[in-house]
Scaffold this active site. Structure first.
Site, PDB file in Angstrom:
ATOM      1  N   CYS A 157       0.664  -1.179   0.035  1.00 56.02           N
ATOM      2  CA  CYS A 157      -0.485  -0.042   0.230  1.00 56.02           C
ATOM      3  C   CYS A 157       0.941   1.548  -0.533  1.00 56.02           C
ATOM      4  CB  CYS A 157      -1.108  -0.165   0.688  1.00 56.02           C
ATOM      5  SG  CYS A 157      -0.337  -0.074   2.810  1.00 56.02           S
ATOM      6  N   TYR A 158       2.200   1.311   1.019  1.00 59.34           N
ATOM      7  CA  TYR A 158       3.154   2.676   1.229  1.00 59.34           C
ATOM      8  C   TYR A 158       3.447   2.931  -0.157  1.00 59.34           C
ATOM      9  CZ  TYR A 158       2.328   3.199   5.823  1.00 59.34           C
ATOM     10  OH  TYR A 158       1.913   3.060   7.066  1.00 59.34           O
TER      11      TYR A 158
END
Lengths: 343, 343, 343, 343
Positions: free
Chosen positions: B146-147
């Protein structure tokens, strides 16, 4: 076939939610998007979450702008929608998310709103007994208030089945702050509401009270009296309603469960949860779903019913789209989801 | 044609989000739904927001249960997905939401994960240069972290265009708590996280760091070094990434804007906002959308790029479904929305 | 003179709040700080907000560790405190924040707790009629539950004044998550509770119900029946109680206001707000304050009383310290504040 | 001896927090409480959490009202405080929580504020090298901005010790919404900020930037350049600052830790946490405490320092009271707590 739809009051939360749902509705084309003080702005500035409509310009809410669509959604302050609706053609489907046409009783309207009654329209809560039939083919629909939606879904099965006493319903509900509208008031700023709960409209003064009593009384066949207390919770969306009523002598919990299970067994958007599972507002976030659970407290002689909805979806815009679907003969769940955005 | 899909790890947040999206996907049928410690339970008990699947039973995550579907989504702890994927047929489309196949460098993998490298797969971030072509027809897809999704979307256009210095990228990101998983830990309980922000994985230790560097280095054509600090924010969903890089001499803000605008002008799910409008995570809640804005700070010599995504949607499950759509030649946005659930 | 105090259960929220208050109490020295599963750890690891005690080590909760102090606070699971208290010297002031000694009725205790009754102690809600006198010089104090504190403060004045019907009290309360304890459970993690409200213990099963009925019945002079529904709100601290009761015929709002105003006019920590001002939990955050407001709904025949407290302060640790102050003849507000930490 | 204190701007959050702290200060008497648009109202209407002052009336902010007190706190918009302060007697201790007297450089002031510079005052961050001595006996104090407080506490020890490169400091900070003031704006209402994070003042435009550079440059002895990005977090209070700087060649983590530990070892309100423990804003809620932790990332060549404060307490009102205590020779911690209100 594509249905042309206009949405007024689009800079508010209710209007924005109508647009969000219509953006994913397979059968509609979004026409005029109107507002009042925000007319002339790009929608993307006001509602950056509606990206597919970001470059659409808000136009002034006038009869001219709204005319010429198959469907007009009104998300306007009370008083305004009645005035505009009266000037729209009879063949246009007008769906009013405001209060103007919800109450059947002129006396109740005048007592709570202090202005002349504009008459009642078919009521957009299809799960009520007989309501769906009145919506089919209707050209005018009054969308219920968010609290009355949850309270009627919570209690009507018990009144319809004759299991509850009519004279002492007590309801306490918690709403997310979007229920108070997109309004720049100190008491609504994040610093004030986060980490805090507070009541408002206490003592029978909330305008949704007569609407609840109207629906419950119709189900009971006798006048039902409601003590209603709304509270503001530190969340953006969602209503948790705790509705209690005295149970008639001799009724047990199994009988109660049976009444609710039976009332909702074929409903697409309202469900009694399995025994022992209690609802949470997050489960219905962004969906048109109502989840319901109940318990009987024999010591207090009351049934306690918990109902959760998303105030902006099933409580307003979702109920409006569901009503449109029924009125036009579309699939009832077109543009609507049963799945909440959780966690 | 209906595509049969199995979802493993369905009791976690990533698996649940895959199911939420697939429930509204027009082309798929959901087959096996698997879990490990929660096998044998109704999905409705664990994920009451997924009402249309509430009565489905979770089965144990095994190769036997997953075999026989056209597509298998893996939302498993790292290590587990590589093992299972190796036993699935080559013609099955396997989409791994875990980390096992994201990194190309065995050294980077071993340094950060401490186990043998399982090899890299086509990378499910279609907005990267060249990535979409590799996904078409692919049978194995590694969904980005996600990051890294947000950081690469934030900075790749600048590196691709040769506008940024590679040696001193600084990223600070805030994530909602769902990024930490559905895990019963004291530091994740509501009483601890509400009203509070805190950092974690500080000092270059977060496992997403080499993945960011891999993507940025590929875009830059030279090694890029990232200082990455994640923080936990009091919200369930969303990532706000603040990514900064030194700008090469002589580059001005207009040139920078042009690079990002050009990179994303035809993308369905990633957009540079109009000048002056800054993104908020709520705008992309539940959607597959990434919103991006940038500013040049000539005093500090840095461009600051803000990117918001929903960590569970575009950051995980949405990216996974988008990749499936591309791999199978479906409409890229099938089952996905561009509209966030706001407010 | 300095009073030596031991605090058991210090790794939980109630014990931590006792320590926070005692850290700023002018008359006490904090002696043993005890825990069970966390014994052997630095307090700073578990409760980093208590910096002045950060280097203190938690020791095992035993009679030996607790003996030898002037005052012992017990913040232990029910059952444990009764056992330990029975072994402490009679001259030690023992203040039990748990449930063991709150109920006077062995039958009520056994029905709700399923174990033998340990006997009742002077009740640490000094604002009840006659309660303060019993606390002066007491050596054993039972601190009320957080919900019963708010419900009794809300309704006792009306029952004492003979204005309310005893047979149909309905209470719905919302609590912050700290009320559920520092417990690693999935349903308490931030991702589940943020943005969500949910009920629990519905149908008369919550163990605080008999305690409420005990206090209200004593005030009324006849048995009072309570329907009580607790709900969990997305905030760490605070209780908003909505308590309603039927008003006896002929009573008007002025008479009601007068009863509450008179009951609390000399109380340092409980106040009826000016007419028209409704309380919010944030106003009492971290303080020992209870704010109360009421409205009469003649249509429903009910008075609705809103009461807010901080569940950990006035609802637990603050009430405990206030009781200690009274028992020992200290200034009643020593170590306590009337000012909430708001916004 | 009792010190008479006037508080202006009392209807805002900073002024309210000054009043909260002074209410529990052993040495002061609160005199005039002033406001502008809210003059004439009871404080209890505007700040119901300040119950002990609820019946005090807000008077108009004028020199006449403020004159005659030993101490005057100014919590006014910039520009206003300089004008009022210039008319107060030289022997009155004037503590300005606004920006007017923070910057030493007229050029920096004019660039960021666009108005003539009013001159700088002794700077109310006693933990800076040499600052405490300048505060003793001072009659004018400029309270630092909330962000500069956290950033200087985070980085000054490293610059003072000569361990950090001055040319590329990058700071990203998250603040609670109270940092944006008690202001009725749509972008601050709860529905917009809950569940959302967003940046603002990006690209070097935030007015706190030159103040940070002033303090860091003084510590470094050479000009320090800061890239500063503030973000708004869904919480009422608290700042989490992530401050990073390049470390000079040859410096290791132990040397870095030693510099910070040494700088703060005797400070009452600022502490480096034990190795491995990272701070959370909830730990300092309502307290005057700053908690700090750091890590060295050798790969990126940067030290990352996390600092948490309560923006309203140590970041504004607490710093102001601490400065007053020092200026007047009172106990430095009078009226202030080290314990945060957590959870």
């Amino acid at each position: 076939m594509t249905i042309s739809v206009a949405v007024s009051g689009a800079s508010g939360y209710a209007g924005g939610e109508v647009l969000r749902l219509l953006s994913n509705h397979p059968d509609v084309t979004i026409g005029a998007i109107t507002a009042h003080s925000n007319a002339g702005q790009r929608l993307g500035e006001l509602a950056p979450h509606l990206h597919s409509l970001a470059d659409r310009m808000l136009v002034e809410t006038t009869v001219q702008q709204l005319r010429g669509h198959d469907v007009v959604f009104l998300a306007l302050p009370h008083g305004h929608s009645a005035e505009i609706a009266s000037q729209l053609p009879a063949e246009t489907l007008v769906i009013d998310a405001g209060a103007d046409h919800r109450l059947e009783s002129p006396e109740a309207w005048e007592k709570f709103y202090g202005s002349p009654h504009a008459g009642s329209w078919p009521y957009g809560l299809p799960e009520l007994p007989g309501a769906r039939a009145k919506l089919v083919g209707a050209k005018r629909v009054a969308v219920p208030g968010c609290y009355p939606t949850s309270v009627q879904l919570a209690l009507v099965p018990g009144f319809t089945a004759g299991l509850l006493e009519p004279d002492d319903v007590v309801v306490v509900a918690a709403t997310g702050t979007s229920g108070a509208g997109k309004s720049a008031k100190i008491n609504l700023i994040g610093s004030e509401v986060m980490g805090s709960m507070s009541p408002y409209g206490v003592g029978g003064s909330h305008r949704h009270t007569p609407e609840m009593e109207q629906g419950l009384s119709a189900a009971a066949g006798v006048p039902v009296t409601v003590s209603f207390t709304p509270t503001l919770a530190p969340m953006s969306r969602g209503i948790l309603t705790t509705a209690t009523a005295k149970v008639k002598p001799g009724i047990d919990e199994a009988t109660l469960r049976q009444a609710w299970a039976s009332a909702y067994k074929n409903e697409p958007f309202v469900h009694l949860l399995p025994e022992g599972q209690w609802p949470a507002t997050s489960s219905v976030m962004g969906s048109n779903h109502a989840q319901i659970q109940l318990a009987f407290d024999p010591h207090a002689g009351r049934v306690i019913v918990s109902a959760v909805i998303d105030n902006l979806t099933k409580g307003t815009a979702g109920g409006a789209v569901q009503s449109m679907n029924i009125a036009l003969g579309l699939s009832e769940n077109a543009g609507l989801t049963l799945e909440g955005v959780a966690p």
